[in-house]
Design a protein around this motif. Structure first.
Motif, short mmCIF file in Angstrom:
data_model
loop_
_atom_site.label_atom_id
_atom_site.label_comp_id
_atom_site.label_asym_id
_atom_site.label_seq_id
_atom_site.Cartn_x
_atom_site.Cartn_y
_atom_site.Cartn_z
N ASP A 4 -2.15 12.19 -10.80
CA ASP A 4 -3.34 12.92 -11.26
C ASP A 4 -3.05 14.40 -11.49
OD1 ASP A 4 -4.86 10.57 -11.18
OD2 ASP A 4 -5.47 10.94 -9.10
N CYS B 84 -3.74 5.91 -0.38
CA CYS B 84 -4.66 6.74 0.39
C CYS B 84 -3.99 8.07 0.69
CB CYS B 84 -5.05 6.05 1.68
SG CYS B 84 -3.70 5.95 2.89
N SER C 156 -9.73 5.77 3.10
CA SER C 156 -10.13 4.95 1.96
C SER C 156 -8.97 4.82 0.99
CB SER C 156 -11.36 5.52 1.28
OG SER C 156 -11.07 6.81 0.77
N PHE C 157 -8.89 3.67 0.35
CA PHE C 157 -7.82 3.38 -0.58
C PHE C 157 -8.39 3.31 -1.99
CE2 PHE C 157 -6.20 2.20 3.46
CZ PHE C 157 -4.84 2.42 3.39
N ASP C 158 -7.63 3.82 -2.96
CA ASP C 158 -8.09 3.79 -4.34
C ASP C 158 -7.65 2.48 -5.01
OD1 ASP C 158 -5.38 4.07 -4.98
OD2 ASP C 158 -5.56 6.19 -5.48
N ALA C 159 -7.89 2.37 -6.30
CA ALA C 159 -7.59 1.15 -7.04
C ALA C 159 -6.09 0.81 -7.02
CB ALA C 159 -8.09 1.27 -8.47
N SER C 160 -5.24 1.82 -6.86
CA SER C 160 -3.80 1.58 -6.82
C SER C 160 -3.30 1.32 -5.41
CB SER C 160 -3.05 2.76 -7.44
OG SER C 160 -3.25 3.92 -6.67
N LYS C 161 -4.25 1.08 -4.48
CA LYS C 161 -3.94 0.80 -3.07
C LYS C 161 -3.22 1.96 -2.39
CE LYS C 161 -3.88 -4.22 -3.42
NZ LYS C 161 -3.15 -5.42 -3.12
N TYR D 211 0.85 -1.19 0.00
CA TYR D 211 0.00 0.00 0.00
C TYR D 211 0.88 1.24 0.00
CZ TYR D 211 -3.83 -3.10 1.22
OH TYR D 211 -4.77 -4.10 1.21
N ASN E 63 -0.22 8.66 -0.28
CA ASN E 63 0.10 9.76 -1.19
C ASN E 63 0.09 11.06 -0.40
OD1 ASN E 63 0.27 8.09 -3.42
ND2 ASN E 63 -1.84 8.42 -4.02
#
Length: 107
Positions: free
Chosen positions: A31, A63, A56-61, A4, A7
């Motif tokens: 992004d 947060c 919460s974590f996005d599709a790329s793991k 994980y 960011n």
């Protein structure tokens, strides 16, 4: 490869702090924004998820942390001059006793 990531989106002040720590080469584009990614293990992710229930974590793991926790993390990065800080930072960011009432001694 990490399980994980956290960011940390950089504004001018945060970018100066990262650059001052000699980590300007670790800045990536996420992004369309400049950021650094702090790697963490699945175990560390579970602890953070317990400590920050709205994380919460996005599709790329990946947060992003709440502002106060992110500031602590940036301070640790600046002090240690590395992004490999989660083993130490997790102790500062995750408080397993948060919100629990102290137990009194029973006699």
């Amino acid at each position: 490869m990490a399980d994980y990531f956290i960011n940390v989106i950089l504004d001018d002040a945060k970018k100066a702090k990262i650059s001052g720590a000699g980590l300007a080469d670790k800045i990536v584009n996420i992004d369309g924004k400049e950021a650094v990614q702090v790697e963490m293990t699945a175990k560390e992710q579970k602890k953070l998820a317990k400590g920050f229930s709205d994380l919460s974590f996005d599709a790329s793991k990946a947060c992003t942390l709440p502002a106060e926790a992110e500031t602590k993390l940036l301070d640790i990065i600046a002090e240690t001059k590395t992004l490999d800080v989660m083993k130490f930072a997790i102790m500062k960011l995750y408080n397993p006793l948060a919100g629990k009432a102290p137990r009194s001694a029973q006699r």
